[in-house]
Enzyme design. Sequence first.
Site, PDB file in Angstrom:
ATOM      1  N   CYS A  52       0.846  -1.179   0.000  1.00 46.08           N
ATOM      2  CA  CYS A  52       0.000   0.000   0.000  1.00 46.08           C
ATOM      3  C   CYS A  52       0.886   1.236   0.000  1.00 46.08           C
ATOM      4  CB  CYS A  52      -0.951   0.085   1.199  1.00 46.08           C
ATOM      5  SG  CYS A  52      -2.061  -1.299   1.308  1.00 46.08           S
ATOM      6  N   ARG A  66       3.721  -0.477  -4.849  1.00 42.00           N
ATOM      7  CA  ARG A  66       3.388  -0.942  -3.506  1.00 42.00           C
ATOM      8  C   ARG A  66       2.025  -1.642  -3.461  1.00 42.00           C
ATOM      9  NH1 ARG A  66       6.904   1.583   0.089  1.00 42.00           N
ATOM     10  NH2 ARG A  66       5.635   0.857   1.818  1.00 42.00           N
ATOM     11  N   TRP A  95      -2.817  -2.762  -1.648  1.00 44.93           N
ATOM     12  CA  TRP A  95      -2.559  -4.187  -1.835  1.00 44.93           C
ATOM     13  C   TRP A  95      -3.380  -4.866  -0.737  1.00 44.93           C
ATOM     14  CZ3 TRP A  95      -0.398  -8.380   0.886  1.00 44.93           C
ATOM     15  CH2 TRP A  95      -0.117  -9.515   0.084  1.00 44.93           C
ATOM     16  N   ASN A 141      -1.125   2.319   5.632  1.00 42.85           N
ATOM     17  CA  ASN A 141      -0.276   1.260   5.085  1.00 42.85           C
ATOM     18  C   ASN A 141       0.213   0.450   6.269  1.00 42.85           C
ATOM     19  OD1 ASN A 141       1.779  -0.256   3.850  1.00 42.85           O
ATOM     20  ND2 ASN A 141       3.253   1.397   4.129  1.00 42.85           N
ATOM     21  N   GLY A 142       0.047  -0.886   6.209  1.00 40.03           N
ATOM     22  CA  GLY A 142       0.494  -1.724   7.328  1.00 40.03           C
ATOM     23  C   GLY A 142      -0.614  -2.654   7.766  1.00 40.03           C
ATOM     24  N   GLU A 169      16.228 -18.156  -9.472  1.00 38.85           N
ATOM     25  CA  GLU A 169      15.843 -16.763  -9.741  1.00 38.85           C
ATOM     26  C   GLU A 169      15.155 -16.644 -11.111  1.00 38.85           C
ATOM     27  OE1 GLU A 169      15.316 -14.041  -8.477  1.00 38.85           O
ATOM     28  OE2 GLU A 169      15.626 -12.499  -9.983  1.00 38.85           O
ATOM     29  N   LYS A 213      11.327 -15.264 -11.662  1.00 37.30           N
ATOM     30  CA  LYS A 213      10.973 -14.160 -12.577  1.00 37.30           C
ATOM     31  C   LYS A 213       9.851 -14.595 -13.518  1.00 37.30           C
ATOM     32  CE  LYS A 213      12.472 -11.164 -11.225  1.00 37.30           C
ATOM     33  NZ  LYS A 213      13.432 -11.124 -10.162  1.00 37.30           N
ATOM     34  N   GLU A 229       6.539 -15.015 -11.701  1.00 38.63           N
ATOM     35  CA  GLU A 229       6.057 -13.740 -11.196  1.00 38.63           C
ATOM     36  C   GLU A 229       5.357 -12.903 -12.264  1.00 38.63           C
ATOM     37  OE1 GLU A 229       9.402 -11.479  -9.803  1.00 38.63           O
ATOM     38  OE2 GLU A 229       8.248 -10.563  -8.203  1.00 38.63           O
ATOM     39  N   HIS A 288      16.424 -37.104  -9.233  1.00 36.87           N
ATOM     40  CA  HIS A 288      15.919 -37.484  -7.905  1.00 36.87           C
ATOM     41  C   HIS A 288      14.450 -37.087  -7.738  1.00 36.87           C
ATOM     42  CE1 HIS A 288      19.890 -38.706  -6.724  1.00 36.87           C
ATOM     43  NE2 HIS A 288      20.370 -37.559  -7.168  1.00 36.87           N
ATOM     44  N   LYS A 320       5.459  -4.837  -4.483  1.00 39.87           N
ATOM     45  CA  LYS A 320       6.915  -4.882  -4.408  1.00 39.87           C
ATOM     46  C   LYS A 320       7.448  -4.929  -2.976  1.00 39.87           C
ATOM     47  CE  LYS A 320      10.955  -2.945  -6.529  1.00 39.87           C
ATOM     48  NZ  LYS A 320      11.308  -4.261  -7.062  1.00 39.87           N
TER      49      LYS A 320
HETATM   50  O1  M6R Z   1      12.721  -5.666  -0.785  1.00 44.13           O
HETATM   51  P1  M6R Z   1      13.254  -7.080  -0.651  1.00 44.13           P
HETATM   52  O2  M6R Z   1      14.481  -7.318  -1.457  1.00 44.13           O
HETATM   53  O3  M6R Z   1      13.446  -7.466   0.786  1.00 44.13           O
HETATM   54  O4  M6R Z   1      12.105  -7.982  -1.234  1.00 44.13           O
HETATM   55  C1  M6R Z   1      12.166  -9.371  -1.179  1.00 44.13           C
HETATM   56  C2  M6R Z   1      11.200 -10.018  -2.151  1.00 44.13           C
HETATM   57  O5  M6R Z   1       9.894  -9.636  -1.852  1.00 44.13           O
HETATM   58  C3  M6R Z   1      11.490  -9.607  -3.605  1.00 44.13           C
HETATM   59  O6  M6R Z   1      12.804  -9.907  -3.945  1.00 44.13           O
HETATM   60  C4  M6R Z   1      10.548 -10.349  -4.571  1.00 44.13           C
HETATM   61  O7  M6R Z   1      10.813 -11.710  -4.550  1.00 44.13           O
HETATM   62  C5  M6R Z   1      10.694  -9.746  -5.964  1.00 44.13           C
HETATM   63  N1  M6R Z   1       9.424  -9.268  -6.403  1.00 44.13           N
HETATM   64  C6  M6R Z   1      11.200 -10.700  -6.973  1.00 44.13           C
HETATM   65  O8  M6R Z   1      11.303 -10.149  -8.241  1.00 44.13           O
END
Ligand code: M6R
Length: 605
Positions: free
Chosen positions: A2, A27, A74, A98-99, A478, A482, A485, A501, A600
């Site tokens: 948020c 956010r 969010w 926010n929170g 990773e 991506k 996501e 395995h 994010k």
């Molecule tokens: O702000 P941070 O690096 O602590 O965030 C951690 C994860 O939320 C963040 O890396 C998330 O996995 C990304 N959206 C990946 O692209």
Amino acid sequence: MCGIVGMINGHPVASDLVSGIQRLEYRGYDSAGVATVDGGQIRRRRAVGPVSALRSLVDQVPLPGHAGIAHTRWATHGAPSEANAHPHVVGAVGVVHNGIIENHDELRDELLAIGRTFESQTDTEVVAHLLDLALESCGDPMMALREVSTRLEGSFAIGMIVSSDPDALYATCRNGPLVVAQEPGAAYLASDGSAIAPFVDAIQVLECGDRAELRRGHIRVLDERDREVERPTRSVRESEAEAGMGEFPSFMMKEIHEQPEVLERQLAAYVDGATGAIRLPVETLADKDQLILSACGTSYYACLLARYWFEEIAGMPCRVDLASELRYRNPALSDRHGAIFVSQSGETADTLAALRLVESVGMRSLAIVNVEESAMAREASFVIGTLAGTERGVASTKAFTAQLFALLCSAIELGRLRGRIADDEVQSLINEVLHTIPQAVILTIACSARLQAYAESLASQPRAIFVGRGPSFPLAMEGALKLKEIAYVHAEGFAAGELKHGPLALIEEGTPVIAIAPHDALFEKSLSNVQEAAARGAAPFILTDADGIGRALKLGDALVIPQVPALAQPFAYATALQLIAHHAATAAGNDVDRPRNLAKSVTVE
Ligand code: M6R
């Protein structure tokens, strides 16, 4: 999660408020709303979906008022709906938040018992009721904020307007980011500087427990003990003020292209040009028996990759923990451990809690963060800024490679401090590895069209498997993250040696297997694993270099990634994986910067 913004000035603020939350969409983007005070009334507009929906509404039916608050959501408590969208208006107050208010259920029951009724399922509406009641009894918004804050459990940043005063905004925060700024005849509040950067030159970052009263050209800040305080002011950064995506189709693509510049900036900042020494605050880690690295998501994969470097270059045993596990595990911690926390935002709830856990037992932590005034940066004993500038794409790209660069430089410096590498070897690493990294990324970006051609075929697949060995194993995870996501393709990253395995059972005719296989000591082994998958119908796509391409093409589709020293390879391969995900998401017609269900900054557990 948020984003909140507040503004007061000499003209109607609704349109600028909407622009402000548009810059905070990373956010959250489930719903958005804006409220202003005008003629003794609070007026609002709210819309489900991204901020553009609210923008249309406000353009069609403008809102008067020179003071107001806005919110991009969010969803946590209650589905994305207009009723659950902020601002919440109860009696004389309008509130954005926010929170998470952890004791909202109990507070709601209390309020229901005295006859209050609710329009939403949010925890925020509870706060609005409490503030309305407190204001009714004490008549002073700052006192009301103080009184209500003491009743709230959890983390929050709150912005408030009151119908009786069209010339003021109020705010408070606890463990949630909040900045304020004043200009002649105006004042602003926001979750971060980027939201208000077009309007201000400098910002103040509020601290935990602060309350602020904002009037045109003046801000009064009171700390938790009710003392008037002045929080340090800093200039708005260039990257915060940047308006848009420029020539790029998304913030993510823009940020992928910014990586060489970020890496150059880090090189200039971390390596002393005159002496060639690496200047990073890692000295206290040098005599530890073990390093503990902890983070979430992409930042966690940066830690997993860095483990190879800390062990190989610095000879330091390393364990890597998901912050959400570390914080609840009663981990065996001692002063023989060095702790490193990695985060783009510096406010991820689990990583922050894990950092606090470590500091609470008397250990000193190092935070590697991108947002330098974040809670982690404030609370860690040592900080390395990753200097990537504001990252708006929800899918982390430049922040990830910047984390890797900071971690690699830390490993080299620790290797020197521990006597594992001599000064001349450090110089070779700087000249032959660190200096080649920005160029490696540039050359990989040049492969974008070829990666796009492959990625377009991925977009319609039900699943994809990424494999790698050594540092390419965390990269495989990773790459899979991506793709999940933003392209919504179910993807998993495996250590290539693990396929047999269990994961081989997933292979069907045509299942994409993306192998990260630079021509190194593990190349042949990785290729054997890909071959085993191909023998069962998998369609391999092998990312390798000029030395590996001949062998790779015998197994399936393959692409040459620029040949660089081994320690620089992850930067090139990470860039290729980012491009694959971006192109696959675009081919699927997805909104790359606003993937469904995500935000994010993850400030909830
Ligand atoms: O702000 P941070 O690096 O602590 O965030 C951690 C994860 O939320 C963040 O890396 C998330 O996995 C990304 N959206 C990946 O692209």
